[in-house]
Design an enzyme around this catalytic site. Structure first.
Site, mmCIF file in Angstrom:
data_model
loop_
_atom_site.group_PDB
_atom_site.id
_atom_site.type_symbol
_atom_site.label_atom_id
_atom_site.label_comp_id
_atom_site.label_asym_id
_atom_site.label_seq_id
_atom_site.Cartn_x
_atom_site.Cartn_y
_atom_site.Cartn_z
ATOM 1 N N ARG A 55 -8.260 -18.556 1.328
ATOM 2 C CA ARG A 55 -7.126 -17.652 1.079
ATOM 3 C C ARG A 55 -7.608 -16.324 0.492
ATOM 4 O O ARG A 55 -6.958 -15.287 0.617
ATOM 5 C CB ARG A 55 -6.093 -18.338 0.156
ATOM 6 C CG ARG A 55 -4.941 -17.444 -0.251
ATOM 7 C CD ARG A 55 -3.711 -18.220 -0.731
ATOM 8 N NE ARG A 55 -4.035 -19.310 -1.626
ATOM 9 C CZ ARG A 55 -4.337 -19.189 -2.931
ATOM 10 N NH1 ARG A 55 -4.341 -17.995 -3.491
ATOM 11 N NH2 ARG A 55 -4.621 -20.247 -3.664
ATOM 12 N N TYR A 113 11.825 -2.106 15.472
ATOM 13 C CA TYR A 113 11.983 -3.480 15.950
ATOM 14 C C TYR A 113 13.104 -4.163 15.149
ATOM 15 O O TYR A 113 13.180 -3.992 13.923
ATOM 16 C CB TYR A 113 10.638 -4.195 15.755
ATOM 17 C CG TYR A 113 10.623 -5.678 16.005
ATOM 18 C CD1 TYR A 113 11.228 -6.239 17.120
ATOM 19 C CD2 TYR A 113 9.960 -6.521 15.125
ATOM 20 C CE1 TYR A 113 11.179 -7.606 17.351
ATOM 21 C CE2 TYR A 113 9.890 -7.885 15.346
ATOM 22 C CZ TYR A 113 10.512 -8.429 16.457
ATOM 23 O OH TYR A 113 10.456 -9.771 16.672
ATOM 24 N N ASP A 186 3.797 1.121 12.047
ATOM 25 C CA ASP A 186 3.628 -0.049 12.912
ATOM 26 C C ASP A 186 3.187 0.497 14.266
ATOM 27 O O ASP A 186 3.962 1.119 14.989
ATOM 28 C CB ASP A 186 4.959 -0.802 13.012
ATOM 29 C CG ASP A 186 4.873 -2.022 13.919
ATOM 30 O OD1 ASP A 186 3.951 -2.082 14.768
ATOM 31 O OD2 ASP A 186 5.747 -2.900 13.806
ATOM 32 N N LYS A 211 0.281 -9.087 20.136
ATOM 33 C CA LYS A 211 0.594 -8.310 21.351
ATOM 34 C C LYS A 211 -0.689 -7.819 22.025
ATOM 35 O O LYS A 211 -1.523 -8.619 22.386
ATOM 36 C CB LYS A 211 1.545 -7.170 20.989
ATOM 37 C CG LYS A 211 2.678 -7.581 20.052
ATOM 38 C CD LYS A 211 3.603 -8.630 20.635
ATOM 39 C CE LYS A 211 4.712 -8.942 19.641
ATOM 40 N NZ LYS A 211 5.461 -10.128 19.953
HETATM 41 C C1 LIG Z 1 6.897 -3.325 17.060
HETATM 42 C C2 LIG Z 1 6.751 -4.715 16.550
HETATM 43 N N1 LIG Z 1 6.274 -4.910 15.299
HETATM 44 C C3 LIG Z 1 6.129 -6.145 14.781
HETATM 45 C C4 LIG Z 1 6.448 -7.266 15.516
HETATM 46 C C5 LIG Z 1 6.303 -8.623 14.886
HETATM 47 O O1 LIG Z 1 5.172 -9.250 15.342
HETATM 48 P P1 LIG Z 1 4.960 -10.860 15.193
HETATM 49 O O2 LIG Z 1 5.830 -11.479 16.218
HETATM 50 O O3 LIG Z 1 3.495 -11.021 15.432
HETATM 51 O O4 LIG Z 1 5.377 -11.211 13.819
HETATM 52 C C6 LIG Z 1 6.930 -7.118 16.821
HETATM 53 C C7 LIG Z 1 7.288 -8.301 17.619
HETATM 54 O O5 LIG Z 1 7.784 -8.198 18.731
HETATM 55 C C8 LIG Z 1 7.090 -5.816 17.342
HETATM 56 O O6 LIG Z 1 7.590 -5.600 18.583
#
Ligand SMILES: Cc1ncc(COP(=O)(O)O)c(C=O)c1O
Length: 397
Positions: A55, A113, A186, A211
């Site tokens: 951890r 998101y 992000d 992704k």
């Molecule tokens: C722009 C964006 N940020 C964060 C996330 C969250 O990612 P995770 O599903 O790996 O938690 C997503 C998920 O689709 C996303 O599209």
């Protein structure tokens, strides 16, 4: 040693001698010890490099963190990263770190998101972290909101989900800096091939590793990359909160990242072809894709993005379609997969009103411009002719 003891200990924990494995092994051990107990003490005290407990740090994760730091950093030095169990865990960690010694107010781009909006409004707000939403493409409104609310952090997506807006990251970063706030970006949709937010003045970059970086639909993970001033705080928080990635996932993510630039270039090129094909289709009412010269943020894209790379998501509205017709269309695809994710080698289609933004009220979605006839296509690496012919037959049906 007796058999029972040997069954537990034999074969493990060999010193590696002078050989070096070409790819990073999966270090599954939770705990580590040293020839001298005093060395373990030095590791705990941060006076000597090395793992002590997974951890707190794991050699497979550290290799992945070094890799993503290197992708995001360009010429900067001293940056570091922390791999997390999902993109949402990474975002939460970045927000917590950004607000540690600052006013607990976030100025967030309205185009985010859905799960991020949900976290801000339904999870963080009740803990006393206030979020104010503003359109980051409206610079005067953003400046006014910073002056009024004096936020501790700003939060945006480099390319927004799902309508692919591109805000002036460099100018937002400058405004954040002037106000003493930390900018969190992000960059999941953009990836470091297209834009590197730390080079443009952001303090934290977050990725859903799930992704494009991993790219094969078999890893759930996230990562926070930040500068030398913040990385220790991120590590300290992670030690206590424990949102860390497992070493198996780290290994898969590293394996995926080796081909990420090649995949992404192909996905971006395929997306350009798909976007222009969709734009000419009579059943398509509107296409959202940043290569379009008529895209509202075309000038920003030109200034900030790597040439000819616009990301690999193409969103589009199907003329006159309601939910039922959208579902029929999703059922009609033969190659394109109607599943919830993006960035994989396979082309996938997702219905934002049902998945990424389902937690928002219909009114909230309407305010963001996410209509009930909007589909989000994550374009894969297949032969583009096959993707287009599947879209064609599905739209015809
Ligand atoms: C722009 C964006 N940020 C964060 C996330 C969250 O990612 P995770 O599903 O790996 O938690 C997503 C998920 O689709 C996303 O599209």
């Amino acid at each position: 040693m007796r058999l029972n003891t040997r069954a537990v200990h034999a074969g493990d924990r060999k010193h590696s001698g002078s050989w070096v494995p070409v790819t990073t092994p999966i270090h599954t051990a939770v705990s580590y010890f040293y020839d001298e107990a005093a060395d373990l003490e030095r590791v705990f005290a941060n006076e000597m490099a090395g793992p002590n407990y997974s951890r707190h740090g794991n050699p497979t994760n550290e290799a992945l963190e070094e890799l993503v730091t290197s992708l995001e950093s360009g010429a900067q030095s001293g940056n570091g990263a922390l791999a997390c169990s999902s993109g949402m865990a990474a975002l939460h960690l970045a927000i917590t770190a950004a607000l540690l010694d600052r006013k607990r107010v976030i100025l967030a781009a309205s185009a985010l998101y859905g799960a991020t909006i949900n976290m801000l409004m339904k999870i963080l707000e009740p803990t006393g972290i206030e979020t104010v939403f503003v359109d980051f493409n409206d610079e005067p409104a953003t400046a006014a909101a910073i002056a009024e609310h004096r936020p501790g952090a700003l939060l945006m997506e480099a390319i927004s989900n799902p309508l692919l807006r591109v805000a002036p990251l460099d100018r937002i970063a400058a405004m954040a800096k002037d106000a003493g706030a930390q900018l969190i970006v992000d960059s999941t949709f953009a990836t470091p091939l297209i834009v590197r937010p730390l080079e443009l003045g952001a303090t934290f970059v977050v990725h859903s590793l799930t992704k494009y970086l991993s790219g094969h639909g078999d890893v759930l993970g996230g990562i926070v990359v930040t500068d030398s001033a913040n990385i220790e705080a991120v590590r300290t928080l992670a030690k206590s909160l424990g949102p860390v990635l497992g070493p198996f996932e780290s290994y898969l993510a590293m394996r995926g990242i080796k081909t990420f630039p090649v995949r992404m270039e192909r996905q971006c090129a395929n997306s350009c072809r798909v976007a222009s094909w969709l734009a000419a289709h009579p059943a398509v009412e509107r296409v959202y894709f940043p290569s379009d010269p008529a895209h509202p943020d075309a000038a920003i894209v030109k200034r900030l993005f790597a040439p000819n790379l616009y990301g690999a998501i193409v969103s589009f509205e199907v003329r006159g379609a309601d939910r039922d017709r959208i579902f029929r269309l999703m059922n009609a695809f033969r190659l394109v997969i109607p599943a919830t994710s993006l960035g994989d080698v396979q082309t996938m289609v997702s219905y934002s009103a049902m998945s990424s933004h389902r937690e928002l009220s219909p009114k909230h979605r309407a305010r963001l411009g996410i209509k009930d006839n909007l589909l989000r296509l994550s374009v894969g690496i297949e032969a583009v002719e096959d993707i287009i012919s599947d879209l064609d037959q599905a739209l015809k049906s």
